[in-house]
Motif scaffolding. Structure first.
Motif, PDB file in Angstrom:
ATOM      1  N   SER A   1       0.782  -1.310  -0.128  1.00  0.00           N
ATOM      2  CA  SER A   1       0.223  -0.160  -0.123  1.00  0.00           C
ATOM      3  C   SER A   1       0.753   1.147   0.000  1.00  0.00           C
ATOM      4  CB  SER A   1      -0.851  -0.041   1.087  1.00  0.00           C
ATOM      5  OG  SER A   1      -1.881  -1.126   1.114  1.00  0.00           O
ATOM      6  N   LYS A   2       1.901   1.104   1.119  1.00  0.00           N
ATOM      7  CA  LYS A   2       2.726   2.363   0.836  1.00  0.00           C
ATOM      8  C   LYS A   2       3.512   2.500  -0.579  1.00  0.00           C
ATOM      9  CE  LYS A   2       6.865   4.121   3.386  1.00  0.00           C
ATOM     10  NZ  LYS A   2       7.930   3.774   4.717  1.00  0.00           N
ATOM     11  N   PHE A   3       3.967   1.467  -0.986  1.00  0.00           N
ATOM     12  CA  PHE A   3       4.675   1.396  -2.456  1.00  0.00           C
ATOM     13  C   PHE A   3       3.586   2.174  -3.362  1.00  0.00           C
ATOM     14  CE2 PHE A   3       5.296  -0.508  -6.563  1.00  0.00           C
ATOM     15  CZ  PHE A   3       6.574   0.101  -6.816  1.00  0.00           C
ATOM     16  N   MET A   4       2.547   1.642  -3.224  1.00  0.00           N
ATOM     17  CA  MET A   4       1.368   2.287  -4.448  1.00  0.00           C
ATOM     18  C   MET A   4       1.204   3.592  -4.190  1.00  0.00           C
ATOM     19  SD  MET A   4       0.926  -0.373  -6.233  1.00  0.00           S
ATOM     20  CE  MET A   4      -0.094   0.472  -7.381  1.00  0.00           C
ATOM     21  N   LEU A   5       1.157   4.147  -2.872  1.00  0.00           N
ATOM     22  CA  LEU A   5       0.866   5.516  -2.766  1.00  0.00           C
ATOM     23  C   LEU A   5       1.993   6.359  -3.293  1.00  0.00           C
ATOM     24  CD1 LEU A   5      -0.695   7.732  -1.253  1.00  0.00           C
ATOM     25  CD2 LEU A   5       0.478   7.428   0.822  1.00  0.00           C
ATOM     26  N   GLU A   6       3.259   5.784  -3.454  1.00  0.00           N
ATOM     27  CA  GLU A   6       4.492   6.601  -3.876  1.00  0.00           C
ATOM     28  C   GLU A   6       4.111   6.466  -5.344  1.00  0.00           C
ATOM     29  OE1 GLU A   6       9.320   6.241  -3.814  1.00  0.00           O
ATOM     30  OE2 GLU A   6       7.947   4.784  -2.547  1.00  0.00           O
ATOM     31  N   VAL A   7       3.988   5.408  -6.059  1.00  0.00           N
ATOM     32  CA  VAL A   7       3.801   5.429  -7.318  1.00  0.00           C
ATOM     33  C   VAL A   7       2.621   6.246  -7.938  1.00  0.00           C
ATOM     34  CG1 VAL A   7       3.380   3.897  -9.499  1.00  0.00           C
ATOM     35  CG2 VAL A   7       4.735   3.033  -7.375  1.00  0.00           C
ATOM     36  N   LEU A   8       1.594   6.352  -7.262  1.00  0.00           N
ATOM     37  CA  LEU A   8       0.224   6.590  -7.440  1.00  0.00           C
ATOM     38  C   LEU A   8      -0.180   7.966  -6.518  1.00  0.00           C
ATOM     39  CD1 LEU A   8      -1.439   3.626  -8.918  1.00  0.00           C
ATOM     40  CD2 LEU A   8      -0.223   5.262 -10.486  1.00  0.00           C
ATOM     41  N   PRO A   9       0.516   8.852  -6.477  1.00  0.00           N
ATOM     42  CA  PRO A   9       0.208   9.938  -5.154  1.00  0.00           C
ATOM     43  C   PRO A   9      -1.175  10.346  -5.466  1.00  0.00           C
ATOM     44  CG  PRO A   9       1.886  10.640  -6.573  1.00  0.00           C
ATOM     45  CD  PRO A   9       1.728   9.074  -7.085  1.00  0.00           C
ATOM     46  N   THR A  10      -1.454  10.630  -6.713  1.00  0.00           N
ATOM     47  CA  THR A  10      -2.735  11.404  -7.145  1.00  0.00           C
ATOM     48  C   THR A  10      -4.096  10.829  -7.523  1.00  0.00           C
ATOM     49  OG1 THR A  10      -2.149  11.676  -9.424  1.00  0.00           O
ATOM     50  CG2 THR A  10      -1.073  13.491  -7.918  1.00  0.00           C
ATOM     51  N   THR A  11      -3.876   9.464  -7.416  1.00  0.00           N
ATOM     52  CA  THR A  11      -5.143   8.623  -7.675  1.00  0.00           C
ATOM     53  C   THR A  11      -6.066   8.383  -6.703  1.00  0.00           C
ATOM     54  OG1 THR A  11      -3.919   6.569  -7.544  1.00  0.00           O
ATOM     55  CG2 THR A  11      -3.879   7.656  -9.587  1.00  0.00           C
ATOM     56  N   SER A  12      -7.080   7.825  -6.738  1.00  0.00           N
ATOM     57  CA  SER A  12      -8.044   7.361  -5.470  1.00  0.00           C
ATOM     58  C   SER A  12      -7.286   6.274  -4.632  1.00  0.00           C
ATOM     59  CB  SER A  12      -9.346   7.421  -5.886  1.00  0.00           C
ATOM     60  OG  SER A  12      -9.471   5.942  -6.720  1.00  0.00           O
ATOM     61  N   ASP A  13      -7.822   6.128  -3.468  1.00  0.00           N
ATOM     62  CA  ASP A  13      -7.540   5.104  -2.740  1.00  0.00           C
ATOM     63  C   ASP A  13      -7.898   3.698  -3.269  1.00  0.00           C
ATOM     64  OD1 ASP A  13      -6.373   6.742  -0.714  1.00  0.00           O
ATOM     65  OD2 ASP A  13      -7.913   6.501   0.656  1.00  0.00           O
ATOM     66  N   ALA A  14      -9.340   3.720  -3.712  1.00  0.00           N
ATOM     67  CA  ALA A  14      -9.720   2.569  -4.621  1.00  0.00           C
ATOM     68  C   ALA A  14      -8.906   2.126  -5.652  1.00  0.00           C
ATOM     69  CB  ALA A  14     -11.102   2.820  -4.947  1.00  0.00           C
ATOM     70  N   THR A  15      -8.428   3.249  -6.451  1.00  0.00           N
ATOM     71  CA  THR A  15      -7.718   2.930  -7.710  1.00  0.00           C
ATOM     72  C   THR A  15      -6.343   2.365  -7.236  1.00  0.00           C
ATOM     73  OG1 THR A  15      -8.574   4.562  -8.837  1.00  0.00           O
ATOM     74  CG2 THR A  15      -6.386   3.850  -9.739  1.00  0.00           C
ATOM     75  N   ARG A  16      -5.816   2.793  -6.300  1.00  0.00           N
ATOM     76  CA  ARG A  16      -4.463   2.247  -5.819  1.00  0.00           C
ATOM     77  C   ARG A  16      -4.502   0.724  -5.165  1.00  0.00           C
ATOM     78  NH1 ARG A  16      -3.722   7.557  -3.866  1.00  0.00           N
ATOM     79  NH2 ARG A  16      -4.221   7.194  -1.913  1.00  0.00           N
ATOM     80  N   ALA A  17      -5.734   0.735  -4.395  1.00  0.00           N
ATOM     81  CA  ALA A  17      -5.711  -0.672  -3.991  1.00  0.00           C
ATOM     82  C   ALA A  17      -6.220  -1.749  -4.841  1.00  0.00           C
ATOM     83  CB  ALA A  17      -7.014  -0.628  -3.094  1.00  0.00           C
ATOM     84  N   LEU A  18      -6.833  -1.454  -6.139  1.00  0.00           N
ATOM     85  CA  LEU A  18      -7.104  -2.342  -7.096  1.00  0.00           C
ATOM     86  C   LEU A  18      -5.831  -2.595  -7.869  1.00  0.00           C
ATOM     87  CD1 LEU A  18      -8.931  -3.934  -9.119  1.00  0.00           C
ATOM     88  CD2 LEU A  18      -9.043  -1.721 -10.244  1.00  0.00           C
ATOM     89  N   ALA A  19      -4.906  -1.516  -8.131  1.00  0.00           N
ATOM     90  CA  ALA A  19      -3.586  -1.636  -8.926  1.00  0.00           C
ATOM     91  C   ALA A  19      -2.711  -2.723  -8.057  1.00  0.00           C
ATOM     92  CB  ALA A  19      -3.042  -0.173  -9.023  1.00  0.00           C
ATOM     93  N   GLY A  20      -2.722  -2.293  -6.751  1.00  0.00           N
ATOM     94  CA  GLY A  20      -1.848  -3.125  -5.676  1.00  0.00           C
ATOM     95  C   GLY A  20      -1.951  -4.783  -5.803  1.00  0.00           C
ATOM     96  N   ASP A  21      -3.546  -4.984  -5.696  1.00  0.00           N
ATOM     97  CA  ASP A  21      -3.998  -6.073  -5.695  1.00  0.00           C
ATOM     98  C   ASP A  21      -3.836  -6.920  -6.793  1.00  0.00           C
ATOM     99  OD1 ASP A  21      -5.705  -8.416  -4.122  1.00  0.00           O
ATOM    100  OD2 ASP A  21      -7.144  -7.966  -5.773  1.00  0.00           O
ATOM    101  N   LEU A  22      -3.992  -6.237  -8.057  1.00  0.00           N
ATOM    102  CA  LEU A  22      -4.107  -6.651  -9.451  1.00  0.00           C
ATOM    103  C   LEU A  22      -2.361  -7.382  -9.573  1.00  0.00           C
ATOM    104  CD1 LEU A  22      -5.046  -7.429 -12.247  1.00  0.00           C
ATOM    105  CD2 LEU A  22      -4.573  -5.172 -12.799  1.00  0.00           C
TER     106      LEU A  22
END
Length: 210
Positions: free
Chosen positions: A146-167
């Motif tokens: 989750s922390k990594f995805m926030l670093e990569v996608l700082p401006t996207t929504s929480d839902a988008t980051r969660a989906l991307a990380g899970d995928l």
């Protein structure tokens, strides 16, 4: 209806002295050999004790049942994987997408290096899959991802980051398991790693622009 009792998977006691630590290590080493030879269905505490050259009572001093032994093997494997993920994704000296690429290659290599044990443990997973301790260990790397995805996608929504990380994690683990189930050359492993890493990087870059 009475709820089915879940098996105890925790150690009866922790080894405190060098001799007891060596005994537990010998039991676990023997357990791996029995698991690979007999499979999860024929895995027994008695076979482990025989392979380790100790009495069944000595095994029961630390492991209450065969599920506890199998879970310890699985927990150790999960711990190694978690450390791999955290060490790579938290390496701030590397750019985020470089870290992701490094993770893909490292993960696939470990899948091949430990393929036999991993597949055997997968067969044993139904014995402890729903136990709280198993779920806690399996989910322990979520914070790092989750922390990594926030670093990569700082401006996207929480839902988008969660989906991307899970995928990404689901694809990585699923493909890794499938690839390690068959013979592959080093060139094949490298090619799959490059292709997956490229795919993930293109996907994340597209989310950034979106």
């Amino acid at each position: 209806m009475t709820e089915r009792r879940k098996p105890q998977i925790s150690l009866r006691k922790q080894p405190q002295q060098a001799r007891s630590t060596e005994l537990v290590a010998a039991i676990l080493q023997a357990a791996v050999q029995v698991l690979l030879k007999e499979g999860a269905q024929r895995f027994t505490t008695a076979r482990v004790a025989e392979k380790a050259g100790v009495s069944v009572g000595s095994v029961y001093q630390y492991f209450p049942n065969k599920v506890a032994i199998l879970f310890r093997l699985q927990a150790d494997e999960w711990k190694q994987t978690t450390e791999l993920v955290c060490d790579i994704l938290e390496d701030s000296a590397q750019k985020p997408l470089e870290r992701l690429r490094a993770l893909v290659h490292a993960f696939i290599r470990t899948e091949f290096d430990e393929a036999q044990v991993r597949m055997a443990l997968n067969d044993a997973a139904p014995l402890y899959r729903d136990i709280a301790e198993a779920q806690e260990i399996e989910e322990s790397w979520d914070a790092t991802v989750s922390k990594f995805m926030l670093e990569v996608l700082p401006t996207t929504s929480d839902a988008t980051r969660a989906l991307a990380g899970d995928l990404i994690i689901t694809t990585l683990t699923t493909v890794g398991e499938q690839l390690s189930g068959s013979e592959r050359t080093q060139e094949d492993i490298e090619a799959y790693g490059n292709a997956m890493a490229d795919m993930f990087c293109v996907y994340l870059k597209a989310l950034r622009k979106g």
